[in-house]
Design a protein around this motif. Structure first.
Motif, PDB file in Angstrom:
ATOM      1  N   ILE A 180       0.879  -1.165   0.000  1.00  0.00           N
ATOM      2  CA  ILE A 180       0.000   0.000   0.000  1.00  0.00           C
ATOM      3  C   ILE A 180       0.916   1.215   0.000  1.00  0.00           C
ATOM      4  N   PHE A 181       0.707   2.115  -0.940  1.00  0.00           N
ATOM      5  CA  PHE A 181       1.638   3.229  -1.132  1.00  0.00           C
ATOM      6  C   PHE A 181       0.880   4.530  -1.333  1.00  0.00           C
ATOM      7  N   CYS A 182       1.508   5.624  -0.915  1.00  0.00           N
ATOM      8  CA  CYS A 182       0.883   6.941  -0.936  1.00  0.00           C
ATOM      9  C   CYS A 182       1.764   7.916  -1.711  1.00  0.00           C
ATOM     10  N   GLU A 183       1.130   8.837  -2.410  1.00  0.00           N
ATOM     11  CA  GLU A 183       1.884   9.854  -3.135  1.00  0.00           C
ATOM     12  C   GLU A 183       2.470  10.856  -2.150  1.00  0.00           C
ATOM     13  N   MET A 184       3.701  11.239  -2.379  1.00  0.00           N
ATOM     14  CA  MET A 184       4.350  12.241  -1.531  1.00  0.00           C
ATOM     15  C   MET A 184       3.706  13.597  -1.758  1.00  0.00           C
TER      16      MET A 184
END
Length: 243
Positions: A180-184
């Protein structure tokens, strides 16, 4: 995003944090050895050989599971898979950033994987799914999970985080180990992996978030393992790479 196979059978997902290192969940590697494991990167449809971008496949040199992994609670559920040879970096095969304690990310994040679309489905998704989910605080998640069959005394381990709780949108069976990854906030199109798909109470139930390994808690552990390996393209602390 990579797919893990054991004895030619798909067992879950993972992510590239170096061209020769895959980050995944320890629970999908139960009873799995390096000798019978393969990793495929750059794939989208797992059963098609007519994709515009060619996937790559590698054998595994070794598997490093977190020494305090607890199968019952999901605590410390992460592992590193060291490849026999590094992947070749291409537009569709790149590494993802690891989190730092002071890094700001968007609250809406993405989980990707080849797991089933709905709880109880018998067949995995051949095509890589990507679902946008909101992050949920530790306290809120614990409160919501206490309203399930886990009961009012349930304690969410500090090594875990949560996301989701929206009806019909969730990671599910077969997504274990996926990112699960999030935009900086300040770097467009750069993403930080904040968690690893761990466990859930079925999938896609309203007000029932999914549970993920919180990678921010494991920076030191990950880098300690990487520093003990021969340097190929291992990330340094604070180094960001485009997803």
């Amino acid at each position: 995003m990579v797919a893990l196979y054991s004895n030619e059978k798909f067992i879950g997902g993972g992510s590239l944090i170096a061209m020769d290192v895959v980050l995944t969940a320890a629970h999908i590697l139960e009873n799995v050895t390096a000798a019978n494991t393969k990793i495929r990167a750059g794939d989208w449809d797992l059963i098609s050989d007519r994709e515009p971008f060619t996937p790559q496949q590698r054998l595994v040199k070794s598997i490093i599971r977190h020494e305090d992994f607890d199968y019952e609670t999901g605590a410390n559920d992460l592992a590193l898979v060291i490849l026999a040879q590094p992947f070749k970096q291409e537009d569709h095969i790149q590494t993802i950033c690891l989190p730092t304690p002071d890094e700001d990310t968007a609250n809406k994040c993405i989980v990707a994987g080849w797991g089933v679309k709905n709880f109880g489905d018998k067949c995995l998704s051949n095509v890589l799914k990507a679902i946008e989910l909101p992050l949920v605080s530790q306290d809120e998640c614990q409160d919501k999970l206490r309203k399930t069959e886990l009961g009012p005394d349930f304690e969410l381990d500090p090594s875990l985080m949560c996301a989701g709780g929206e009806e019909g949108l969730d990671s599910c069976t077969g997504d274990g180990g996926s990112a699960i990854f999030c935009e900086m906030d300040y770097y467009r199109n750069r993403y930080i992996q904040v968690g690893i798909v761990n466990w859930g109470m079925e999938c896609g139930k309203k007000d029932t978030p999914g549970v993920y390994t919180n990678l921010e808690k494991f920076n030191d552990w990950i880098y300690k393992q990487l520093e003990a390996l021969p340097a190929i393209q291992h990330p340094r602390r604070g180094e960001y790479k485009q997803f």
